[in-house]
Design a protein around this motif. Structure first.
Motif, PDB file in Angstrom:
ATOM      1  N   GLY A 127      -1.075 -14.860  10.258  1.00  0.00           N
ATOM      2  CA  GLY A 127      -1.271 -13.939  11.333  1.00  0.00           C
ATOM      3  C   GLY A 127      -1.816 -12.648  10.668  1.00  0.00           C
ATOM      4  N   GLN A 128      -1.834 -11.526  11.566  1.00  0.00           N
ATOM      5  CA  GLN A 128      -2.127 -10.362  11.171  1.00  0.00           C
ATOM      6  C   GLN A 128      -0.995  -9.326  11.633  1.00  0.00           C
ATOM      7  OE1 GLN A 128      -5.421  -9.397  10.045  1.00  0.00           O
ATOM      8  NE2 GLN A 128      -5.311 -11.753   9.844  1.00  0.00           N
ATOM      9  N   LEU A 129      -0.545  -8.534  10.738  1.00  0.00           N
ATOM     10  CA  LEU A 129       0.581  -7.606  10.764  1.00  0.00           C
ATOM     11  C   LEU A 129       0.298  -6.313  10.321  1.00  0.00           C
ATOM     12  CD1 LEU A 129       3.375  -7.451  11.408  1.00  0.00           C
ATOM     13  CD2 LEU A 129       3.965  -8.578   9.047  1.00  0.00           C
ATOM     14  N   TYR A 130       0.301  -5.238  11.315  1.00  0.00           N
ATOM     15  CA  TYR A 130       0.083  -3.889  10.894  1.00  0.00           C
ATOM     16  C   TYR A 130      -1.004  -3.536   9.843  1.00  0.00           C
ATOM     17  CZ  TYR A 130       4.296  -3.170  13.206  1.00  0.00           C
ATOM     18  OH  TYR A 130       5.337  -3.247  14.164  1.00  0.00           O
ATOM     19  N   GLY A 150      -2.624  -5.736   7.858  1.00  0.00           N
ATOM     20  CA  GLY A 150      -2.757  -6.597   6.855  1.00  0.00           C
ATOM     21  C   GLY A 150      -2.487  -8.045   7.269  1.00  0.00           C
ATOM     22  N   SER A 151      -2.101  -8.976   6.225  1.00  0.00           N
ATOM     23  CA  SER A 151      -2.106 -10.363   6.729  1.00  0.00           C
ATOM     24  C   SER A 151      -0.538 -10.929   6.444  1.00  0.00           C
ATOM     25  CB  SER A 151      -2.984 -11.002   6.057  1.00  0.00           C
ATOM     26  OG  SER A 151      -2.704 -11.155   4.733  1.00  0.00           O
ATOM     27  N   LEU A 152      -0.011 -11.783   7.154  1.00  0.00           N
ATOM     28  CA  LEU A 152       1.135 -12.560   6.898  1.00  0.00           C
ATOM     29  C   LEU A 152       0.898 -14.083   6.947  1.00  0.00           C
ATOM     30  CD1 LEU A 152       4.385 -12.710   7.194  1.00  0.00           C
ATOM     31  CD2 LEU A 152       3.992 -12.830   9.609  1.00  0.00           C
ATOM     32  N   SER A 153       1.509 -14.762   5.907  1.00  0.00           N
ATOM     33  CA  SER A 153       1.238 -16.252   5.802  1.00  0.00           C
ATOM     34  C   SER A 153       2.553 -16.979   5.077  1.00  0.00           C
ATOM     35  CB  SER A 153       0.040 -16.544   5.104  1.00  0.00           C
ATOM     36  OG  SER A 153       0.171 -16.050   3.910  1.00  0.00           O
ATOM     37  N   GLY A 154       2.870 -18.074   5.623  1.00  0.00           N
ATOM     38  CA  GLY A 154       4.161 -18.679   5.061  1.00  0.00           C
ATOM     39  C   GLY A 154       4.333 -19.745   5.952  1.00  0.00           C
ATOM     40  N   SER A 155       5.719 -20.526   5.703  1.00  0.00           N
ATOM     41  CA  SER A 155       6.088 -21.524   6.346  1.00  0.00           C
ATOM     42  C   SER A 155       7.562 -21.303   6.645  1.00  0.00           C
ATOM     43  CB  SER A 155       6.055 -22.614   5.604  1.00  0.00           C
ATOM     44  OG  SER A 155       6.691 -22.644   4.423  1.00  0.00           O
ATOM     45  N   ALA A 156       8.087 -22.056   7.580  1.00  0.00           N
ATOM     46  CA  ALA A 156       9.365 -22.019   8.047  1.00  0.00           C
ATOM     47  C   ALA A 156      10.028 -23.300   8.492  1.00  0.00           C
ATOM     48  CB  ALA A 156       9.755 -21.181   9.191  1.00  0.00           C
ATOM     49  N   ARG A 176       0.309  -9.140   2.750  1.00  0.00           N
ATOM     50  CA  ARG A 176      -0.726  -8.485   1.830  1.00  0.00           C
ATOM     51  C   ARG A 176      -1.601  -7.302   2.967  1.00  0.00           C
ATOM     52  NH1 ARG A 176      -2.682 -10.445  -2.429  1.00  0.00           N
ATOM     53  NH2 ARG A 176      -4.970  -9.644  -1.781  1.00  0.00           N
ATOM     54  N   GLN A 177      -1.539  -6.011   2.152  1.00  0.00           N
ATOM     55  CA  GLN A 177      -2.008  -5.102   2.811  1.00  0.00           C
ATOM     56  C   GLN A 177      -1.397  -4.483   3.921  1.00  0.00           C
ATOM     57  OE1 GLN A 177      -4.487  -3.511   0.913  1.00  0.00           O
ATOM     58  NE2 GLN A 177      -3.955  -4.575  -0.661  1.00  0.00           N
ATOM     59  N   VAL A 178      -0.099  -4.710   4.116  1.00  0.00           N
ATOM     60  CA  VAL A 178       0.637  -4.306   5.553  1.00  0.00           C
ATOM     61  C   VAL A 178       0.912  -2.922   5.415  1.00  0.00           C
ATOM     62  CG1 VAL A 178       2.712  -4.688   6.689  1.00  0.00           C
ATOM     63  CG2 VAL A 178       1.386  -6.575   6.102  1.00  0.00           C
ATOM     64  N   ALA A 179       0.422  -2.056   6.418  1.00  0.00           N
ATOM     65  CA  ALA A 179       1.134  -0.832   6.401  1.00  0.00           C
ATOM     66  C   ALA A 179       2.560  -0.531   6.722  1.00  0.00           C
ATOM     67  CB  ALA A 179       0.435   0.119   7.690  1.00  0.00           C
ATOM     68  N   ILE A 180       3.208   0.174   5.698  1.00  0.00           N
ATOM     69  CA  ILE A 180       4.841   0.133   5.601  1.00  0.00           C
ATOM     70  C   ILE A 180       5.030   0.919   6.766  1.00  0.00           C
ATOM     71  CG2 ILE A 180       5.181   1.651   3.747  1.00  0.00           C
ATOM     72  CD1 ILE A 180       7.112  -1.548   4.344  1.00  0.00           C
ATOM     73  N   GLU A 181       4.461   2.093   7.131  1.00  0.00           N
ATOM     74  CA  GLU A 181       5.310   2.964   8.048  1.00  0.00           C
ATOM     75  C   GLU A 181       5.409   2.533   9.330  1.00  0.00           C
ATOM     76  OE1 GLU A 181       4.757   7.819   8.960  1.00  0.00           O
ATOM     77  OE2 GLU A 181       2.936   6.553   8.234  1.00  0.00           O
ATOM     78  N   PRO A 182       4.563   1.929  10.075  1.00  0.00           N
ATOM     79  CA  PRO A 182       4.867   1.327  11.378  1.00  0.00           C
ATOM     80  C   PRO A 182       5.828  -0.011  11.247  1.00  0.00           C
ATOM     81  CG  PRO A 182       2.633   0.553  10.952  1.00  0.00           C
ATOM     82  CD  PRO A 182       3.065   1.733   9.805  1.00  0.00           C
ATOM     83  N   ALA A 183       5.832  -0.694  10.169  1.00  0.00           N
ATOM     84  CA  ALA A 183       6.689  -1.941   9.978  1.00  0.00           C
ATOM     85  C   ALA A 183       8.055  -1.200   9.484  1.00  0.00           C
ATOM     86  CB  ALA A 183       6.089  -2.662   8.823  1.00  0.00           C
TER      87      ALA A 183
END
Length: 190
Positions: free
Chosen positions: A2-5, A7-13, A30-37
């Motif tokens: 998915g997309q997150l701030y 950047g992108s998020l990938s994984g498994s659960a 990857r490339q996630v903007a840390i300030e809003p997160a």
């Protein structure tokens, strides 16, 4: 995935029942903007930059509704092109006599390290901060109450001198303090 701030998020659960509920997830960001997160977790600390991380989250509980109450997290991370608010490391190294809150901001090209979260304590190990003429490395931890502790060695290089200053960290996330652990050192030229 998915997309997150920005950047992108990938994984498994995986969730399973084995003498209670167990959850495990491996994520990459990857490339996630840390300030809003970061604002989702705390308003007591401000930072900016883009985050890359590999995260493993595990937790277990007898009840499904309490499964995420006490997660354990292990992560390696790298922040690029950002700043930390609440402390000016360059000024602290230059003064060499800090006994409290320096205030200000520390800009960095890269900040990396290892995070472990367990029992409400955030432990950051092998921290390395790099920017221009200044670098720093150390360890810190804080609790759910946001009390901060740790140690840090800052180094400032100019053409003429190298200043190396060890600090102890204290205070809170909102108002961090730096205390000089010993007088600044000028390493011998190589």
């Amino acid at each position: 995935e998915g997309q997150l701030y920005g950047g992108s998020l990938s994984g498994s659960a995986q969730v399973e029942w084995l003498d209670g509920w167990q959850f495990r997830s491996d994520l990459g960001v990857r490339q996630v903007a840390i300030e809003p997160a970061l604002s989702l977790f705390t308003r007591n600390m401000q930072a900016s930059g883009t985050l890359e991380a590999k995260i493993r989250l595990t937790t277990k509980s007898v009840k499904l509704e309490t499964l995420m109450d006490a997660p354990q997290v292990q992560a390696t991370f790298r922040l690029r092109d950002g700043e930390l608010s609440g402390v000016d490391l360059v000024r602290a190294i230059q003064s060499g006599r800090s006994n409290g809150n320096i205030g200000g901001k520390t800009h960095f090209n890269e900040l990396s390290g290892y995070l472990q979260l367990a029992n409400g304590r955030y432990q950051y190990r092998q921290l390395k901060l790099l920017t221009g003429m200044m670098s720093a490395n150390g360890n810190l931890e804080f609790s759910a109450e946001h009390s901060l502790s740790g140690n840090l060695v800052g180094e400032l290089r100019t053409r003429a001198i190298v200043l190396r200053t060890p600090f102890t960290l204290g205070g809170t996330l909102a108002t961090p303090t730096l205390k000089v652990a010993s007088p600044p050192q000028r390493p011998a030229p190589p």
